[in-house]
Motif scaffolding. Sequence first.
Motif, short mmCIF file in Angstrom:
data_model
loop_
_atom_site.label_atom_id
_atom_site.label_comp_id
_atom_site.label_asym_id
_atom_site.label_seq_id
_atom_site.Cartn_x
_atom_site.Cartn_y
_atom_site.Cartn_z
N THR A 31 40.66 44.89 15.04
CA THR A 31 40.83 45.31 14.10
C THR A 31 42.13 45.87 13.76
O THR A 31 42.69 45.97 12.76
CB THR A 31 39.66 46.30 13.32
OG1 THR A 31 39.55 47.54 14.10
CG2 THR A 31 38.26 45.36 13.34
N ASP A 32 42.48 46.69 14.79
CA ASP A 32 43.97 47.46 14.82
C ASP A 32 45.03 46.04 14.85
O ASP A 32 45.86 46.47 14.06
CB ASP A 32 44.26 48.12 16.03
CG ASP A 32 43.49 49.55 15.69
OD1 ASP A 32 43.04 49.97 14.89
OD2 ASP A 32 43.35 50.28 16.88
N ALA A 33 44.62 45.05 15.71
CA ALA A 33 45.45 44.06 15.77
C ALA A 33 45.75 43.31 14.31
O ALA A 33 46.73 42.91 13.78
CB ALA A 33 45.24 43.18 16.92
N LEU A 34 44.60 42.88 13.78
CA LEU A 34 44.29 42.41 12.52
C LEU A 34 45.25 43.37 11.44
O LEU A 34 46.13 42.86 10.51
CB LEU A 34 42.89 42.29 11.86
CG LEU A 34 41.98 41.60 12.56
CD1 LEU A 34 40.60 41.70 11.91
CD2 LEU A 34 42.53 39.90 11.84
N ALA A 35 45.08 44.71 11.45
CA ALA A 35 45.78 45.55 10.40
C ALA A 35 47.09 45.70 10.67
O ALA A 35 48.11 45.41 9.76
CB ALA A 35 45.34 46.77 10.65
N LYS A 36 47.73 45.48 11.92
CA LYS A 36 49.13 45.44 12.23
C LYS A 36 49.52 44.20 11.62
O LYS A 36 50.71 44.29 11.06
CB LYS A 36 49.39 45.47 13.85
CG LYS A 36 50.94 45.53 14.50
CD LYS A 36 51.03 45.73 15.82
CE LYS A 36 52.55 45.63 16.10
NZ LYS A 36 52.75 45.61 17.60
N ALA A 37 49.10 42.92 12.11
CA ALA A 37 49.41 41.82 11.53
C ALA A 37 49.52 41.82 10.15
O ALA A 37 50.47 41.19 9.52
CB ALA A 37 48.87 40.64 12.08
N CYS A 38 48.27 42.12 9.42
CA CYS A 38 48.53 42.36 7.90
C CYS A 38 49.40 42.99 7.26
O CYS A 38 50.11 42.53 6.50
CB CYS A 38 46.91 42.77 7.55
SG CYS A 38 46.48 42.85 5.63
N LEU A 39 49.57 44.38 7.88
CA LEU A 39 50.63 45.41 7.33
C LEU A 39 52.23 44.71 7.37
O LEU A 39 52.95 44.85 6.72
CB LEU A 39 50.55 46.59 8.01
CG LEU A 39 49.24 47.36 7.59
CD1 LEU A 39 49.05 48.70 8.37
CD2 LEU A 39 49.60 47.79 6.19
N GLY A 40 52.47 44.12 8.46
CA GLY A 40 53.83 43.41 8.83
C GLY A 40 54.02 42.22 7.86
O GLY A 40 55.19 42.16 7.41
N GLU A 41 52.92 41.38 7.62
CA GLU A 41 53.05 40.50 6.62
C GLU A 41 53.10 40.95 5.35
O GLU A 41 54.02 40.51 4.61
CB GLU A 41 51.98 39.45 6.61
CG GLU A 41 52.21 38.31 6.08
CD GLU A 41 53.24 37.23 6.44
OE1 GLU A 41 53.54 36.30 5.76
OE2 GLU A 41 53.98 37.45 7.59
N LEU A 42 52.42 41.85 4.93
CA LEU A 42 52.74 42.63 3.43
C LEU A 42 54.05 43.18 3.37
O LEU A 42 54.69 42.92 2.29
CB LEU A 42 51.65 43.75 3.22
CG LEU A 42 50.31 43.15 3.01
CD1 LEU A 42 49.22 44.52 2.78
CD2 LEU A 42 50.12 42.60 1.73
N GLU A 43 54.52 43.61 4.32
CA GLU A 43 55.87 44.17 4.43
C GLU A 43 56.96 42.95 4.13
O GLU A 43 58.00 43.22 3.33
CB GLU A 43 56.48 44.86 5.74
CG GLU A 43 57.91 45.37 5.61
CD GLU A 43 58.02 46.04 6.93
OE1 GLU A 43 59.33 46.43 7.17
OE2 GLU A 43 57.15 46.73 7.80
#
Length: 156
Positions: A31-43
């Motif tokens: 879930t940390d990897a999901l969040a990192k990818a999600c936050l990076g894409e939102l940026e």
Amino acid sequence: MKDANKGSAATLDGKGLRIGIVQARFNEDITDALAKACLGELETLGVASEDIDHLDVPGALEVPVALQALAERNRYHALIALGCIIRGETYHFELVANESGAGVSRVALDYRIPVANAILTTENLEQAIARQTDKGRDAARVAVEMARLLGPSGSP
């Protein structure tokens, strides 16, 4: 026939959108990897970090109630659910997968807010690892696209 209004990564614009994210801690490496990818894409899509609220909850079954609490604030254009459920030897997998998925959908329908569901349901850890980055990015794109589709009023 393709709709010209459909968003692609090149055309999605997250500027000015407020996004709420609820992340389950169970299977935290995934879930940390999901969040990192999600936050990076939102940026990448232009969503400002100060317009993102990111909450942690214990597991996938707690995600819908946290999404509901965010939806009740009436300040988000879209929400994102992040989690990981890996099949075990008991019926628990089906229970958690079905109930969390139904709860996420219910929040979206009850509050008329887009909810990108990136709660992975996999047979094993290897499948979860293989999907974590792509599904995190996909969730960000879905949230932005649906927020733009539905607009601030919650309807197209």
